[in-house]
Write an enzyme that holds these catalytic residues in place. Structure first.
Site, PDB file in Angstrom:
ATOM      1  N   LYS A  83      14.819 -78.833 -11.705  1.00 45.23           N
ATOM      2  CA  LYS A  83      15.218 -77.462 -11.345  1.00 45.23           C
ATOM      3  C   LYS A  83      15.475 -76.570 -12.569  1.00 45.23           C
ATOM      4  CE  LYS A  83      17.204 -78.211  -6.752  1.00 45.23           C
ATOM      5  NZ  LYS A  83      18.391 -78.008  -5.902  1.00 45.23           N
ATOM      6  N   ASP A 124      19.090 -72.032  -2.985  1.00 42.42           N
ATOM      7  CA  ASP A 124      20.298 -72.831  -2.717  1.00 42.42           C
ATOM      8  C   ASP A 124      21.548 -71.937  -2.705  1.00 42.42           C
ATOM      9  OD1 ASP A 124      19.142 -75.358  -2.485  1.00 42.42           O
ATOM     10  OD2 ASP A 124      19.281 -75.768  -4.634  1.00 42.42           O
ATOM     11  N   GLY A 151      24.161 -79.461 -10.973  1.00 38.56           N
ATOM     12  CA  GLY A 151      23.370 -78.292 -10.585  1.00 38.56           C
ATOM     13  C   GLY A 151      23.925 -77.564  -9.372  1.00 38.56           C
ATOM     14  N   ALA A 152      24.300 -78.306  -8.329  1.00 40.92           N
ATOM     15  CA  ALA A 152      24.812 -77.654  -7.123  1.00 40.92           C
ATOM     16  C   ALA A 152      26.153 -76.976  -7.410  1.00 40.92           C
ATOM     17  CB  ALA A 152      24.959 -78.679  -6.001  1.00 40.92           C
ATOM     18  N   TYR A 252      23.889 -84.022   3.270  1.00 39.94           N
ATOM     19  CA  TYR A 252      23.347 -83.840   4.623  1.00 39.94           C
ATOM     20  C   TYR A 252      22.947 -85.161   5.289  1.00 39.94           C
ATOM     21  CZ  TYR A 252      19.301 -83.714   1.517  1.00 39.94           C
ATOM     22  OH  TYR A 252      18.396 -83.986   0.519  1.00 39.94           O
TER      23      TYR A 252
HETATM   24  P1  NAP Z   1      23.756 -83.449 -10.093  1.00 41.69           P
HETATM   25  O1  NAP Z   1      23.251 -82.297 -10.891  1.00 41.69           O
HETATM   26  O2  NAP Z   1      23.303 -84.822 -10.405  1.00 41.69           O
HETATM   27  O3  NAP Z   1      25.376 -83.402 -10.217  1.00 41.69           O
HETATM   28  C1  NAP Z   1      26.171 -84.344  -9.580  1.00 41.69           C
HETATM   29  C2  NAP Z   1      27.612 -84.183 -10.038  1.00 41.69           C
HETATM   30  O4  NAP Z   1      28.391 -85.125  -9.289  1.00 41.69           O
HETATM   31  C3  NAP Z   1      27.859 -84.486 -11.517  1.00 41.69           C
HETATM   32  O5  NAP Z   1      28.803 -83.578 -12.011  1.00 41.69           O
HETATM   33  C4  NAP Z   1      28.432 -85.898 -11.494  1.00 41.69           C
HETATM   34  O6  NAP Z   1      29.380 -86.132 -12.493  1.00 41.69           O
HETATM   35  C5  NAP Z   1      29.180 -85.885 -10.182  1.00 41.69           C
HETATM   36  N1  NAP Z   1      29.371 -87.244  -9.687  1.00 41.69           N
HETATM   37  C6  NAP Z   1      28.438 -88.205  -9.513  1.00 41.69           C
HETATM   38  N2  NAP Z   1      28.999 -89.343  -9.049  1.00 41.69           N
HETATM   39  C7  NAP Z   1      30.327 -89.070  -8.930  1.00 41.69           C
HETATM   40  C8  NAP Z   1      31.448 -89.857  -8.514  1.00 41.69           C
HETATM   41  N3  NAP Z   1      31.293 -91.123  -8.113  1.00 41.69           N
HETATM   42  N4  NAP Z   1      32.645 -89.252  -8.504  1.00 41.69           N
HETATM   43  C9  NAP Z   1      32.798 -87.977  -8.918  1.00 41.69           C
HETATM   44  N5  NAP Z   1      31.785 -87.192  -9.324  1.00 41.69           N
HETATM   45  C10 NAP Z   1      30.560 -87.755  -9.334  1.00 41.69           C
HETATM   46  O7  NAP Z   1      23.465 -83.234  -8.544  1.00 41.69           O
HETATM   47  P2  NAP Z   1      23.394 -81.837  -7.750  1.00 41.69           P
HETATM   48  O8  NAP Z   1      22.033 -81.313  -7.778  1.00 41.69           O
HETATM   49  O9  NAP Z   1      24.511 -80.993  -8.242  1.00 41.69           O
HETATM   50  O10 NAP Z   1      23.661 -82.330  -6.244  1.00 41.69           O
HETATM   51  C11 NAP Z   1      24.924 -82.812  -5.838  1.00 41.69           C
HETATM   52  C12 NAP Z   1      24.862 -83.191  -4.356  1.00 41.69           C
HETATM   53  O11 NAP Z   1      24.630 -82.010  -3.579  1.00 41.69           O
HETATM   54  C13 NAP Z   1      23.728 -84.154  -4.039  1.00 41.69           C
HETATM   55  O12 NAP Z   1      24.165 -85.092  -3.084  1.00 41.69           O
HETATM   56  C14 NAP Z   1      22.672 -83.255  -3.420  1.00 41.69           C
HETATM   57  O13 NAP Z   1      21.840 -83.929  -2.483  1.00 41.69           O
HETATM   58  C15 NAP Z   1      23.532 -82.215  -2.716  1.00 41.69           C
HETATM   59  N6  NAP Z   1      22.824 -80.956  -2.516  1.00 41.69           N
HETATM   60  C16 NAP Z   1      22.650 -80.525  -1.238  1.00 41.69           C
HETATM   61  C17 NAP Z   1      22.003 -79.336  -0.996  1.00 41.69           C
HETATM   62  C18 NAP Z   1      21.823 -78.862   0.423  1.00 41.69           C
HETATM   63  O14 NAP Z   1      20.946 -78.040   0.682  1.00 41.69           O
HETATM   64  N7  NAP Z   1      22.626 -79.342   1.349  1.00 41.69           N
HETATM   65  C19 NAP Z   1      21.511 -78.562  -2.063  1.00 41.69           C
HETATM   66  C20 NAP Z   1      21.734 -79.015  -3.370  1.00 41.69           C
HETATM   67  C21 NAP Z   1      22.388 -80.230  -3.585  1.00 41.69           C
HETATM   68  P3  NAP Z   1      29.051 -86.742 -13.926  1.00 41.69           P
HETATM   69  O15 NAP Z   1      28.560 -85.577 -14.715  1.00 41.69           O
HETATM   70  O16 NAP Z   1      30.362 -87.260 -14.371  1.00 41.69           O
HETATM   71  O17 NAP Z   1      28.007 -87.814 -13.717  1.00 41.69           O
END
Ligand code: NAP
Length: 305
Positions: A83, A124, A151-152, A252
């Site tokens: 992204k 998003d 990212g989210a 989701y």
């Molecule tokens: P990302 O960029 O990989 O970021 C994930 C974040 O979560 C990081 O800050 C990570 O921390 C933290 N994390 C991971 N494991 C953890 C744990 N066990 N305890 C606490 N924090 C933890 O992912 P993203 O793109 O932001 O997405 C995050 C979630 O949102 C995903 O599940 C994704 O599927 C969902 N999402 C949904 C939609 C939708 O349309 N519904 C859209 C976007 C994203 P560290 O930096 O410490 O590793």
């Protein structure tokens, strides 16, 4: 030399007049976007084929974006891990991608006088905004607590800024939260004080105090994906939220996570990630086609009902 699979797909699409789109990311086999988007194109009788473009490395990403310039292409969705990396490969970014979210999840191909232009958007952020609006979360919201710093979380912080709502950013490591706030400040004029609006997940006292002030709680970590018992924070801490708070879990699958279940059990407004997934897809569909998205068809394809 025989034509590549990509050349053959493009030639076949041009001959048949079928527009091509696809999902760029890795891994993508689990994604629901292809089924949701194909159902929308089919419902409106628009001749288009939404493909899965598994893109394992940066060289494949550059090739995939170059292929998007071919005549049969309409655009693409972009997901993890590309992204941010895709942005410099495009000709333009709209405000949603450049400033609000700092990432691209939708690409539009357009033929202009000066040639083909690829523009990056982010659907998003407006989808998250709309989901919170559906929950009635924006009325009287002064503070939004975001769990996660990826990212989210950046999209959520961008939306908070747009709405004039102050954030609390909660991450496993306080340094990660500081870095995320610094990153946000490179694209939006956030007040200096926002840099201190950070909490470490393993500091229950600070977390409880932040929750007490927050009318919105967002889970932007993957904790809970595929696990109906996992929660990104101790669930008894939900008692610290104001009674009129709204909880949004971006996960989701499952549609109702432990966090959403516990919030609803406490009488809080709560929603999982499916509506946001639906809205981001609907907004992308409209960007590609200029037509309203058939929301019911897309919702059914996501099996939300
Ligand atoms: P990302 O960029 O990989 O970021 C994930 C974040 O979560 C990081 O800050 C990570 O921390 C933290 N994390 C991971 N494991 C953890 C744990 N066990 N305890 C606490 N924090 C933890 O992912 P993203 O793109 O932001 O997405 C995050 C979630 O949102 C995903 O599940 C994704 O599927 C969902 N999402 C949904 C939609 C939708 O349309 N519904 C859209 C976007 C994203 P560290 O930096 O410490 O590793």
């Amino acid at each position: 030399m025989p034509p590549s699979h990509e050349d053959a797909s493009e030639a076949e699409a041009q001959l048949s007049g079928v527009a091509r789109l696809g999902l760029i990311g890795h891994p993508i086999a689990h994604s629901r976007s292809p089924a949701m988007q194909q159902a929308a194109f089919d419902a409106l009788d628009l001749p288009a084929r939404y493909e899965q473009w598994d893109t394992p490395d940066e060289m494949a990403l550059a090739e995939r974006v170059a292929a998007l310039r071919q005549p049969a292409m309409l655009g693409a969705n972009v997901t993890i891990p590309w992204k941010e990396a895709v942005a410099p490969l495009l000709d333009d970014l709209d405000d949603s991608a450049r400033r609000i979210a700092g990432a691209v999840n939708t690409i539009i191909r357009a033929e202009m006088e000066q040639g083909v232009r690829l523009t990056g958007h982010n659907t998003d952020a407006p989808a998250l905004d709309r989901t919170l609006d559906d929950l009635g979360a924006w009325s009287d919201a002064r503070r939004m607590l975001v769990l996660g710093a990826g990212g989210a979380a950046q999209a959520a912080l961008g939306v908070a800024h747009m709405r004039g709502v102050e954030p609390w950013l909660v991450a496993r490591r306080i340094e990660t939260a500081w870095e995320a706030m610094a990153k946000l400040a490179t694209r939006l004029p956030v007040p200096e004080r926002w840099r201190d609006h950070v909490v470490a997940l393993d500091d229950p006292g600070a977390l409880r105090a932040a929750l007490t002030e927050s009318q919105i709680l967002i889970n932007a970590t993957p904790v809970g994906v595929g696990d109906i018992e996992a929660s990104p924070l101790p669930l008894d801490l939900l008692a610290a939220l104001p009674s009129d708070a709204a909880v949004l879990d971006l996960i989701y699958a499952p549609p109702e996570t432990a966090l959403v279940r516990a919030a609803r059990a406490r009488g809080l407004r709560a929603e999982g990630g499916l509506p946001m997934l639906l809205y981001q897809g609907a907004l992308a569909f409209t960007l590609w086609t200029g037509q309203p998205a058939p929301l019911d068809v897309m919702r059914r394809a996501l099996a939300i009902e």
